[in-house]
Design a protein around this motif. Structure first.
Motif, PDB file in Angstrom:
ATOM      1  N   VAL A 100      33.516  60.526  36.665  1.00 56.67           N
ATOM      2  CA  VAL A 100      32.324  59.833  37.149  1.00 56.67           C
ATOM      3  C   VAL A 100      32.100  58.557  36.338  1.00 56.67           C
ATOM      4  O   VAL A 100      32.501  58.459  35.178  1.00 56.67           O
ATOM      5  N   GLY A 101      31.460  57.600  36.986  1.00 53.29           N
ATOM      6  CA  GLY A 101      31.152  56.342  36.336  1.00 53.29           C
ATOM      7  C   GLY A 101      30.329  55.461  37.247  1.00 53.29           C
ATOM      8  O   GLY A 101      29.653  55.957  38.158  1.00 53.29           O
ATOM      9  N   PHE A 102      30.433  54.163  37.054  1.00 53.55           N
ATOM     10  CA  PHE A 102      29.638  53.219  37.833  1.00 53.55           C
ATOM     11  C   PHE A 102      30.363  51.883  37.935  1.00 53.55           C
ATOM     12  O   PHE A 102      31.249  51.578  37.129  1.00 53.55           O
ATOM     13  N   VAL A 135      32.945  47.715  35.491  1.00 49.68           N
ATOM     14  CA  VAL A 135      33.308  49.096  35.783  1.00 49.68           C
ATOM     15  C   VAL A 135      33.096  49.893  34.504  1.00 49.68           C
ATOM     16  O   VAL A 135      33.553  49.480  33.432  1.00 49.68           O
ATOM     17  N   ALA A 181      37.236  48.676  40.503  1.00 45.47           N
ATOM     18  CA  ALA A 181      37.227  50.087  40.110  1.00 45.47           C
ATOM     19  C   ALA A 181      38.614  50.703  40.243  1.00 45.47           C
ATOM     20  O   ALA A 181      39.066  51.419  39.347  1.00 45.47           O
ATOM     21  N   LEU A 240      39.896  52.076  36.546  1.00 44.93           N
ATOM     22  CA  LEU A 240      39.720  53.498  36.232  1.00 44.93           C
ATOM     23  C   LEU A 240      41.048  54.175  35.897  1.00 44.93           C
ATOM     24  O   LEU A 240      42.013  54.060  36.650  1.00 44.93           O
ATOM     25  N   TRP A 292      37.814  60.221  41.314  1.00 48.26           N
ATOM     26  CA  TRP A 292      36.634  59.589  40.735  1.00 48.26           C
ATOM     27  C   TRP A 292      35.503  59.518  41.747  1.00 48.26           C
ATOM     28  O   TRP A 292      35.733  59.241  42.926  1.00 48.26           O
ATOM     29  N   VAL A 343      32.037  57.243  41.793  1.00 43.46           N
ATOM     30  CA  VAL A 343      31.515  56.105  41.043  1.00 43.46           C
ATOM     31  C   VAL A 343      30.300  55.536  41.771  1.00 43.46           C
ATOM     32  O   VAL A 343      30.375  55.218  42.957  1.00 43.46           O
ATOM     33  N   GLU A 383      22.349  53.408  33.009  1.00 45.07           N
ATOM     34  CA  GLU A 383      23.422  54.399  33.066  1.00 45.07           C
ATOM     35  C   GLU A 383      23.487  55.221  31.784  1.00 45.07           C
ATOM     36  O   GLU A 383      23.698  56.434  31.824  1.00 45.07           O
ATOM     37  N   TRP A 394      33.065  54.027  32.790  1.00 43.89           N
ATOM     38  CA  TRP A 394      33.364  55.448  32.972  1.00 43.89           C
ATOM     39  C   TRP A 394      33.156  56.187  31.660  1.00 43.89           C
ATOM     40  O   TRP A 394      33.300  55.622  30.579  1.00 43.89           O
TER      41      TRP A 394
END
Length: 158
Positions: A69-71, A85, A53, A57, A26, A28, A129, A87
């Motif tokens: 990918v994510g945040f 979190v 995270a 995840l 990942w 992030v 996002e 994704w």
């Protein structure tokens, strides 16, 4: 007369990018969000965001419809830390998980109820996002632009 429900008056809060977290396969984005005037997050809060995270995840990050990918939003609110979190999967689906921690122990995270999406300030970051994902991954390029998505950061007041 209507009684107040105990909410916090809306005042813009500072958000800034804190780099990328690499967790297995990942990548992030880490957003720092703060109600405090200085807007800084201590190392323990960033550790709490990393722990959230790692826990949230799914593995593996890529394949099964996931892009890896994510945040993460690390939010120092008025009474606690919260971590959101997020994704992406299957083109347009966002999954999220929320956590909280006391100010005294920002790295000691606890999972929030599954129905909680985030507060109004966190939702502003989630909207950023969503817009970044739409612009970079759902545009003209069939395979999307993962690097463009990861480079789309938010800085300022929300």
């Amino acid at each position: 007369m209507t009684e107040a429900l105990g909410g916090v008056p809306y005042t813009p809060r500072r958000v800034r990018p804190l780099g990328l977290l690499q967790i297995d396969d990942w990548r992030v984005k880490l957003h720092g969000l703060s109600a405090s005037p200085g807007g800084e997050l201590d190392d323990a809060a960033q550790e709490g965001a990393h722990k959230a995270a790692v826990e949230a995840l799914p593995r593996p990050g890529t394949g099964g419809g996931r892009y890896g990918v994510g945040f993460v939003i690390a939010h120092r609110s008025t009474n606690a830390y919260s971590y959101v979190v997020g994704w992406w999967a299957y083109g347009c689906l966002l999954s999220t998980a929320a956590y909280s921690a006391r100010f005294s122990e920002p790295a000691e995270i606890a999972r929030c109820p599954a129905r909680q999406a985030g507060c109004v300030w966190e939702l502003a970051v989630i909207d950023h996002e969503r817009r970044a994902w739409t612009r970079t991954m759902l545009g003209a390029k069939a395979e999307g632009d993962v690097e463009g998505y990861l480079g789309a950061v938010l800085s300022g007041k929300v």
